[in-house]
Design a protein around this motif. Structure first.
Motif, PDB file in Angstrom:
ATOM      1  N   LEU A   1       0.803  -1.214   0.000  1.00 61.15           N
ATOM      2  CA  LEU A   1       0.000   0.000   0.000  1.00 61.15           C
ATOM      3  C   LEU A   1       0.840   1.271   0.000  1.00 61.15           C
ATOM      4  O   LEU A   1       0.395   2.306  -0.514  1.00 61.15           O
ATOM      5  CB  LEU A   1      -0.949   0.010   1.207  1.00 61.15           C
ATOM      6  N   ILE A   2       2.043   1.219   0.596  1.00 63.03           N
ATOM      7  CA  ILE A   2       2.876   2.426   0.663  1.00 63.03           C
ATOM      8  C   ILE A   2       3.916   2.462  -0.439  1.00 63.03           C
ATOM      9  O   ILE A   2       4.755   3.359  -0.482  1.00 63.03           O
ATOM     10  CB  ILE A   2       3.569   2.536   2.038  1.00 63.03           C
ATOM     11  N   GLU A   3       3.876   1.493  -1.343  1.00 65.58           N
ATOM     12  CA  GLU A   3       4.777   1.499  -2.501  1.00 65.58           C
ATOM     13  C   GLU A   3       4.471   2.736  -3.350  1.00 65.58           C
ATOM     14  O   GLU A   3       3.307   3.126  -3.485  1.00 65.58           O
ATOM     15  CB  GLU A   3       4.546   0.202  -3.279  1.00 65.58           C
ATOM     16  N   PRO A   4       5.482   3.414  -3.900  1.00 63.48           N
ATOM     17  CA  PRO A   4       5.271   4.697  -4.598  1.00 63.48           C
ATOM     18  C   PRO A   4       4.196   4.650  -5.679  1.00 63.48           C
ATOM     19  O   PRO A   4       3.384   5.579  -5.790  1.00 63.48           O
ATOM     20  CB  PRO A   4       6.650   4.995  -5.204  1.00 63.48           C
ATOM     21  N   ASP A   5       4.170   3.595  -6.494  1.00 60.74           N
ATOM     22  CA  ASP A   5       3.159   3.512  -7.545  1.00 60.74           C
ATOM     23  C   ASP A   5       1.753   3.388  -6.961  1.00 60.74           C
ATOM     24  O   ASP A   5       0.787   3.939  -7.523  1.00 60.74           O
ATOM     25  CB  ASP A   5       3.451   2.326  -8.465  1.00 60.74           C
ATOM     26  N   ALA A   6       1.629   2.666  -5.845  1.00 58.92           N
ATOM     27  CA  ALA A   6       0.323   2.528  -5.202  1.00 58.92           C
ATOM     28  C   ALA A   6      -0.138   3.864  -4.622  1.00 58.92           C
ATOM     29  O   ALA A   6      -1.310   4.243  -4.765  1.00 58.92           O
ATOM     30  CB  ALA A   6       0.384   1.467  -4.105  1.00 58.92           C
ATOM     31  N   LEU A   7       0.783   4.586  -3.982  1.00 61.78           N
ATOM     32  CA  LEU A   7       0.432   5.898  -3.436  1.00 61.78           C
ATOM     33  C   LEU A   7       0.046   6.863  -4.554  1.00 61.78           C
ATOM     34  O   LEU A   7      -0.880   7.668  -4.395  1.00 61.78           O
ATOM     35  CB  LEU A   7       1.611   6.459  -2.628  1.00 61.78           C
ATOM     36  N   SER A   8       0.749   6.772  -5.680  1.00 60.99           N
ATOM     37  CA  SER A   8       0.404   7.622  -6.825  1.00 60.99           C
ATOM     38  C   SER A   8      -0.984   7.280  -7.348  1.00 60.99           C
ATOM     39  O   SER A   8      -1.767   8.179  -7.705  1.00 60.99           O
ATOM     40  CB  SER A   8       1.447   7.437  -7.938  1.00 60.99           C
ATOM     41  N   ALA A   9      -1.319   5.987  -7.403  1.00 58.51           N
ATOM     42  CA  ALA A   9      -2.644   5.570  -7.865  1.00 58.51           C
ATOM     43  C   ALA A   9      -3.737   6.055  -6.921  1.00 58.51           C
ATOM     44  O   ALA A   9      -4.801   6.518  -7.357  1.00 58.51           O
ATOM     45  CB  ALA A   9      -2.691   4.050  -8.003  1.00 58.51           C
ATOM     46  N   ILE A  10      -3.474   5.956  -5.612  1.00 58.43           N
ATOM     47  CA  ILE A  10      -4.445   6.440  -4.629  1.00 58.43           C
ATOM     48  C   ILE A  10      -4.640   7.945  -4.781  1.00 58.43           C
ATOM     49  O   ILE A  10      -5.773   8.445  -4.774  1.00 58.43           O
ATOM     50  CB  ILE A  10      -3.976   6.089  -3.201  1.00 58.43           C
ATOM     51  N   ARG A  11      -3.537   8.658  -4.923  1.00 56.87           N
ATOM     52  CA  ARG A  11      -3.618  10.112  -5.064  1.00 56.87           C
ATOM     53  C   ARG A  11      -4.390  10.511  -6.319  1.00 56.87           C
ATOM     54  O   ARG A  11      -5.266  11.389  -6.269  1.00 56.87           O
ATOM     55  CB  ARG A  11      -2.206  10.693  -5.099  1.00 56.87           C
ATOM     56  N   LEU A  12      -4.109   9.858  -7.441  1.00 54.81           N
ATOM     57  CA  LEU A  12      -4.799  10.189  -8.688  1.00 54.81           C
ATOM     58  C   LEU A  12      -6.287   9.848  -8.606  1.00 54.81           C
ATOM     59  O   LEU A  12      -7.135  10.592  -9.117  1.00 54.81           O
ATOM     60  CB  LEU A  12      -4.158   9.446  -9.859  1.00 54.81           C
ATOM     61  N   THR A  13      -6.620   8.742  -7.967  1.00 54.57           N
ATOM     62  CA  THR A  13      -8.028   8.366  -7.788  1.00 54.57           C
ATOM     63  C   THR A  13      -8.768   9.431  -6.987  1.00 54.57           C
ATOM     64  O   THR A  13      -9.889   9.827  -7.341  1.00 54.57           O
ATOM     65  CB  THR A  13      -8.131   7.008  -7.081  1.00 54.57           C
ATOM     66  N   LEU A  14      -8.130   9.917  -5.918  1.00 55.31           N
ATOM     67  CA  LEU A  14      -8.760  10.952  -5.097  1.00 55.31           C
ATOM     68  C   LEU A  14      -8.879  12.263  -5.859  1.00 55.31           C
ATOM     69  O   LEU A  14      -9.900  12.961  -5.751  1.00 55.31           O
ATOM     70  CB  LEU A  14      -7.940  11.152  -3.810  1.00 55.31           C
ATOM     71  N   ILE A  15      -7.860  12.600  -6.645  1.00 57.46           N
ATOM     72  CA  ILE A  15      -7.912  13.844  -7.429  1.00 57.46           C
ATOM     73  C   ILE A  15      -9.070  13.801  -8.416  1.00 57.46           C
ATOM     74  O   ILE A  15      -9.851  14.761  -8.545  1.00 57.46           O
ATOM     75  CB  ILE A  15      -6.576  14.067  -8.166  1.00 57.46           C
ATOM     76  N   ALA A  16      -9.205  12.675  -9.133  1.00 59.23           N
ATOM     77  CA  ALA A  16     -10.288  12.539 -10.110  1.00 59.23           C
ATOM     78  C   ALA A  16     -11.654  12.657  -9.435  1.00 59.23           C
ATOM     79  O   ALA A  16     -12.566  13.322  -9.953  1.00 59.23           O
ATOM     80  CB  ALA A  16     -10.160  11.209 -10.844  1.00 59.23           C
ATOM     81  N   ALA A  17     -11.788  12.023  -8.270  1.00 57.92           N
ATOM     82  CA  ALA A  17     -13.072  12.077  -7.564  1.00 57.92           C
ATOM     83  C   ALA A  17     -13.351  13.470  -7.017  1.00 57.92           C
ATOM     84  O   ALA A  17     -14.488  13.959  -7.102  1.00 57.92           O
ATOM     85  CB  ALA A  17     -13.073  11.057  -6.428  1.00 57.92           C
ATOM     86  N   VAL A  18     -12.325  14.124  -6.479  1.00 57.72           N
ATOM     87  CA  VAL A  18     -12.510  15.452  -5.888  1.00 57.72           C
ATOM     88  C   VAL A  18     -12.908  16.483  -6.940  1.00 57.72           C
ATOM     89  O   VAL A  18     -13.651  17.430  -6.650  1.00 57.72           O
ATOM     90  CB  VAL A  18     -11.215  15.893  -5.158  1.00 57.72           C
ATOM     91  N   ILE A  19     -12.444  16.294  -8.165  1.00 60.61           N
ATOM     92  CA  ILE A  19     -12.814  17.218  -9.240  1.00 60.61           C
ATOM     93  C   ILE A  19     -14.154  16.834  -9.859  1.00 60.61           C
ATOM     94  O   ILE A  19     -15.028  17.690 -10.079  1.00 60.61           O
ATOM     95  CB  ILE A  19     -11.723  17.253 -10.328  1.00 60.61           C
ATOM     96  N   ALA A  20     -14.337  15.554 -10.160  1.00 56.40           N
ATOM     97  CA  ALA A  20     -15.525  15.114 -10.894  1.00 56.40           C
ATOM     98  C   ALA A  20     -16.799  15.224 -10.068  1.00 56.40           C
ATOM     99  O   ALA A  20     -17.845  15.640 -10.592  1.00 56.40           O
ATOM    100  CB  ALA A  20     -15.330  13.675 -11.378  1.00 56.40           C
TER     101      ALA A  20
END
Length: 294
Positions: free
Chosen positions: A68-87
């Motif tokens: 869960l704390i692997e960089p790619d996983a954190l990036s995926a979590i961050r991008l998912t939240l960004i998309a939801a926060v905007i959409a």
């Protein structure tokens, strides 16, 4: 006199059948249906959910947390939240505006607007993603202009947000339209007669009446935004650490035979689904309670 007699007869019939089942089927039919429902729920819903967490924790908590704390996983979590926060807020604005227009006004094209709101339900998410590629991609309608001005939509965050918005457009509007239609326009018209402007009418009359339905729609919209795969998969480009959302990251890990990591990340989505379900149940309870009090 005849009306009173008929009313008493209706009351007697209602009292006679109070507490009885709605059908006259034997008890074995009822228990068979209940058993079938529970079997379906266990096999196709509960067991897969349990399997996600079992597989995620198969190698222990350390492996689970590392995934869960692997960089790619954190990036995926961050991008998912960004998309939801905007959409979600944009769809919130559209949903409220569309529901208000459809239920409170008469205008040409009203039925067309109502039909277009349902369009994402009938179009495959993959096709929706492809449409954005054909419009904003390098060879699309606006591709040359975007390249000339060094703007990236496809294979970048804006494309992911657009795809997410498309698939989540109907949720809030479709939740509010029947609710606002059932409430009618009398209270808003009374507020206008008393001198309230449009914003005051919405804030003090409409919003209190639709708040639970609005919150319910937002929860569903957010859940779909975070779990969307098809449309986002087409426009993302699958650039690891940059344009992968959580569902796409799960797919990549699974295809690379990193099963424990894939299930660990999938468990985050499962937890989000469970939290959404709990909030949804609470909202339904509050809405029913508010309706009883009124």
């Amino acid at each position: 006199m005849a009306a009173a007699t008929a009313l008493r007869a209706t009351g007697n019939v209602a009292a006679r059948f109070e507490g009885r089942a709605a059908t006259r089927e034997p008890h074995w039919v009822k228990w068979s249906l209940i058993a079938m429902s529970l079997t379906f729920f266990t096999l196709f819903l509960l067991m897969p959910l349990i399997a996600v967490f079992v597989e995620a924790l198969r190698k222990g908590w350390d492996t689970y947390l590392t995934a869960l704390i692997e960089p790619d996983a954190l990036s995926a979590i961050r991008l998912t939240l960004i998309a939801a926060v905007i959409a979600v807020p944009l769809n919130l604005s559209f949903g409220v505006s569309a529901a208000w227009a459809i239920t409170k006004f008469n205008f040409r094209g009203k039925h067309v607007l109502t039909t277009l709101i349902d369009l994402p339900f009938s179009v495959s998410p993959v096709v929706a993603g492809l449409i954005y590629v054909l419009v904003f991609g390098a060879q699309g309608w606006f591709g040359p202009w975007l390249q000339e001005h060094d703007l990236k939509i496809i294979f970048a965050v804006p494309g992911i947000v657009l795809a997410t918005m498309f698939v989540t457009v109907p949720f809030i509007a479709r939740e509010l339209i029947p609710l606002m239609q059932a409430q009618g326009k009398e209270e808003e018209e009374a507020a206008v007669v008393l001198g309230a402007n449009g914003w005051q009418t919405f804030r003090h009359v409409t919003l209190p009446n639709i708040k639970w339905g609005l919150l319910y729609g937002v929860i569903l919209c957010n859940a779909r935004a975070m779990g969307e795969f098809g449309a986002v998969s087409v426009v993302s480009g699958h650039i690891r650490g940059l344009t992968n959302t959580l569902p796409l990251h799960v797919e990549i890990l699974y295809n690379e035979y990193q099963f424990t990591a894939a299930f660990a990340v999938a468990s985050v989505l499962a937890l989000l689904a469970l939290v959404t379900l709990c909030i949804k149940t609470w909202i339904e309870h509050q809405a029913a309670r508010s309706k009883e009090e009124s």
